[in-house]
Motif scaffolding. Structure first.
Motif, PDB file in Angstrom:
ATOM      1  N   CYS A 133       5.562 -22.559  27.785  1.00 34.04           N
ATOM      2  CA  CYS A 133       6.778 -23.496  28.001  1.00 34.04           C
ATOM      3  C   CYS A 133       6.867 -23.566  29.440  1.00 34.04           C
ATOM      4  N   PRO A 134       7.011 -24.878  29.927  1.00 36.91           N
ATOM      5  CA  PRO A 134       7.204 -25.124  31.251  1.00 36.91           C
ATOM      6  C   PRO A 134       8.571 -24.852  31.877  1.00 36.91           C
TER       7      PRO A 134
ATOM      8  N   ASP B 240      13.817 -29.510  36.708  1.00 42.84           N
ATOM      9  CA  ASP B 240      14.497 -29.374  37.989  1.00 42.84           C
ATOM     10  C   ASP B 240      13.661 -28.389  38.768  1.00 42.84           C
ATOM     11  N   GLY B 241      12.795 -27.439  38.116  1.00 44.42           N
ATOM     12  CA  GLY B 241      12.199 -26.343  38.814  1.00 44.42           C
ATOM     13  C   GLY B 241      12.822 -25.164  38.657  1.00 44.42           C
ATOM     14  N   ASN B 242      14.080 -25.184  38.368  1.00 45.04           N
ATOM     15  CA  ASN B 242      15.021 -23.827  38.254  1.00 45.04           C
ATOM     16  C   ASN B 242      14.824 -23.340  36.766  1.00 45.04           C
ATOM     17  N   GLY B 243      13.872 -22.390  36.806  1.00 44.29           N
ATOM     18  CA  GLY B 243      13.792 -21.716  35.638  1.00 44.29           C
ATOM     19  C   GLY B 243      12.321 -21.109  35.657  1.00 44.29           C
ATOM     20  N   PRO B 244      12.102 -19.966  34.850  1.00 43.28           N
ATOM     21  CA  PRO B 244      10.713 -19.661  34.538  1.00 43.28           C
ATOM     22  C   PRO B 244       9.861 -20.520  33.650  1.00 43.28           C
ATOM     23  N   VAL B 245       8.487 -19.888  33.841  1.00 45.22           N
ATOM     24  CA  VAL B 245       7.637 -20.476  33.030  1.00 45.22           C
ATOM     25  C   VAL B 245       7.246 -19.685  31.934  1.00 45.22           C
TER      26      VAL B 245
ATOM     27  N   SER C  40       2.022  -5.376  25.651  1.00 44.45           N
ATOM     28  CA  SER C  40       2.398  -4.029  24.721  1.00 44.45           C
ATOM     29  C   SER C  40       2.877  -4.771  23.448  1.00 44.45           C
ATOM     30  N   GLY C  41       3.027  -5.783  23.202  1.00 47.17           N
ATOM     31  CA  GLY C  41       3.576  -6.597  21.924  1.00 47.17           C
ATOM     32  C   GLY C  41       4.936  -6.802  21.712  1.00 47.17           C
ATOM     33  N   VAL C  42       5.730  -6.616  22.896  1.00 49.60           N
ATOM     34  CA  VAL C  42       7.001  -6.703  23.022  1.00 49.60           C
ATOM     35  C   VAL C  42       7.540  -8.008  23.083  1.00 49.60           C
ATOM     36  N   PHE C  43       8.363  -8.542  21.955  1.00 52.62           N
ATOM     37  CA  PHE C  43       8.932  -9.834  21.923  1.00 52.62           C
ATOM     38  C   PHE C  43      10.241  -9.958  22.743  1.00 52.62           C
ATOM     39  N   THR C  44      10.221 -10.927  23.795  1.00 53.82           N
ATOM     40  CA  THR C  44      11.415 -11.116  24.510  1.00 53.82           C
ATOM     41  C   THR C  44      11.908 -12.428  24.314  1.00 53.82           C
ATOM     42  N   MET C  45      13.184 -12.707  23.569  1.00 48.61           N
ATOM     43  CA  MET C  45      13.532 -14.127  23.155  1.00 48.61           C
ATOM     44  C   MET C  45      14.071 -14.641  24.370  1.00 48.61           C
ATOM     45  N   PHE C  46      13.726 -16.107  24.451  1.00 49.01           N
ATOM     46  CA  PHE C  46      14.343 -17.044  25.272  1.00 49.01           C
ATOM     47  C   PHE C  46      15.062 -18.135  24.808  1.00 49.01           C
ATOM     48  N   ARG C  47      14.995 -18.371  23.348  1.00 45.16           N
ATOM     49  CA  ARG C  47      15.750 -19.571  22.966  1.00 45.16           C
ATOM     50  C   ARG C  47      15.635 -19.414  21.431  1.00 45.16           C
TER      51      ARG C  47
END
Length: 174
Positions: free
Chosen positions: A19-20, A24-29, A98-105
């Protein structure tokens, strides 16, 4: 009257494994993204995470449909309830080595937006099916509230393939 019912979510058009950053370029990929159904009040408990580049994804949820003066009330371990609004969370996240899921949306599939006749037929026949594409207009993972026409809800007889009632029997376009 209370009855067992299943909800099946049939998803297509997944956005891919990355997910790009915002335009505006302010945020992680985000990389190695997956999507799963989130359990009610347990954000870390996810049902069947699917890779973001899968051809399709399907989840089946056990729930209960109860007739009320306001229509059919749907409850279950994966049905969220916030301020009297029922919905299902599809959580998007990254999966590390390691298989850990980190939610972002997340996307909220709004149960209260299901046409009353479709919901009543699903409660009677045993299966409610939601069909949707999971890529938004910008090519990213679908998020926010998901309402028709971005999701199509149909009732089907439990254990059978054909719809008994449908408002539109197609996967909605982006």
């Amino acid at each position: 009257m209370m009855a067992g019912m299943r909800i099946r979510i049939d998803a297509v058009d997944l956005p891919g494994r990355t997910c790009p950053a915002p335009a505006d370029g302010n945020g992680p990929v985000f990389a190695n993204i997956h999507v799963a159904v989130q359990r009610r009040d347990r954000p870390a408990e996810l049902l069947e995470p699917q890779p973001g580049d899968a051809v399709s994804a399907t989840w089946t949820l056990e729930c209960t449909a109860t007739a009320s003066p306001d229509g059919i009330d749907v409850t279950g371990p994966y049905v969220q309830d916030r301020l009297g609004r029922r919905f299902i969370y599809l959580s998007w996240g990254t999966v590390d080595d390691s298989g850990v899921f980190t939610m972002f949306r997340r996307a909220k599939l709004m149960i209260d937006a299901i046409p009353a006749d479709v919901l009543a037929a699903a409660a009677r026949d045993g299966l409610l099916v939601g069909r949707l594409g999971l890529t938004d207009a910008g090519g990213n993972p679908l998020c926010a509230r998901v309402l028709p026409p971005h999701i199509t809800w149909i009732a089907e007889p439990a254990g059978q393939g054909g719809p008994s009632l449908s408002h539109e029997d197609t996967i909605p376009p982006r």
